[in-house]
Design a protein around this motif. Structure first.
Motif, short mmCIF file in Angstrom:
data_model
loop_
_atom_site.label_atom_id
_atom_site.label_comp_id
_atom_site.label_asym_id
_atom_site.label_seq_id
_atom_site.Cartn_x
_atom_site.Cartn_y
_atom_site.Cartn_z
N UNK A 26 0.84 -1.21 0.00
CA UNK A 26 0.00 0.00 0.00
C UNK A 26 0.88 1.26 0.00
N UNK B 298 2.37 1.77 -3.47
CA UNK B 298 1.39 2.34 -4.42
C UNK B 298 1.15 3.82 -4.10
N UNK C 102 3.98 5.67 -5.56
CA UNK C 102 3.82 5.74 -7.02
C UNK C 102 2.88 6.90 -7.39
N UNK C 103 1.83 7.07 -6.62
CA UNK C 103 0.89 8.16 -6.89
C UNK C 103 1.52 9.54 -6.67
N UNK D 215 3.78 10.09 -9.58
CA UNK D 215 2.98 10.34 -10.78
C UNK D 215 2.53 11.80 -10.82
N UNK E 181 5.42 13.90 -11.80
CA UNK E 181 5.74 13.62 -13.20
C UNK E 181 4.76 14.33 -14.14
N UNK E 182 3.49 14.31 -13.79
CA UNK E 182 2.48 14.98 -14.62
C UNK E 182 2.73 16.48 -14.65
N UNK F 92 7.84 11.61 -17.76
CA UNK F 92 7.31 10.41 -17.10
C UNK F 92 8.34 9.31 -16.95
N UNK G 78 8.19 3.19 -14.04
CA UNK G 78 7.97 2.90 -12.63
C UNK G 78 7.73 1.40 -12.47
N UNK H 83 6.92 -1.47 -9.68
CA UNK H 83 6.60 -1.92 -8.32
C UNK H 83 6.91 -3.41 -8.29
N UNK I 249 -0.60 8.67 -19.50
CA UNK I 249 0.05 8.37 -18.22
C UNK I 249 -0.96 8.36 -17.07
N UNK J 214 -4.61 -6.10 -3.20
CA UNK J 214 -4.66 -6.01 -1.74
C UNK J 214 -5.77 -6.91 -1.19
N UNK K 55 4.43 -4.66 -11.09
CA UNK K 55 3.72 -3.71 -11.96
C UNK K 55 4.74 -2.77 -12.58
N UNK L 212 5.06 0.45 -15.08
CA UNK L 212 4.51 1.51 -15.92
C UNK L 212 5.64 1.97 -16.81
#
Lengths: 93, 93
Positions: free
Chosen positions: A36, A39, A42-43, A46, A49-50, A55, A58, A60, B35, B50, B58, B60
């Motif tokens: 968790x 992730x 990662x958000x 992101x 990056x945006x 970009x 990535x 995981x 993206x 989860x 994963x 990207x």
């Protein structure tokens, strides 16, 4: 188009950094608490990056690790934008 | 501990599936709009993972592609849990 950095410029930017060279890219590996948290990280990456419109790849893996790779595909190598984004990502941890 | 599937069992489960064998793992590659869509998809996959307490690798990459890899590390190979999670992820798209 962004200009590719020279080998000397790349080495100078990597000195003392937590990023390492891997082929044509720069990479950094993070170990998080759990899946968790990975992730959630990662958000956050992101979002940065945006904003930068640049970009990273990535990955995981191993349920709690995140590996980021940066390169400027349109320039065909590393540019200032890669190190700018690396710096912003460093600010997240 | 979960039991590893035999080669025959794996082949039967892959037949007609969008997942392919790659080494000891099963993988599926997705191409998203952009993206932001790729990251949104990662979050949906993460939720399902989860719930199942089973976590794919994963990746990207190329700003709009997501590659999922599944294996049961503790069993040292592919188990029913991998194909169950693959099926749940298939339900997301």
């Amino acid at each position: 188009m962004a200009e590719r950095l020279s080998e000397q410029e790349i080495e100078a930017r990597l000195a003392g950094s937590k990023w390492t060279r891997e082929g044509e890219e720069i990479v950094r590996e993070y170990k998080l608490e759990d899946f968790a948290s990975a992730i959630a990280f990662v958000n956050r990456v992101a979002e940065v990056a945006e904003e930068a419109n640049h970009h990273p790849d990535i990955l995981v893996h191993g349920w709690n690790k995140v590996r980021l790779s940066l390169i400027n595909h349109s320039a065909g190598g590393l540019t200032e934008a890669d190190f700018e984004l690396a710096g912003k990502v460093d600010g997240l941890t």
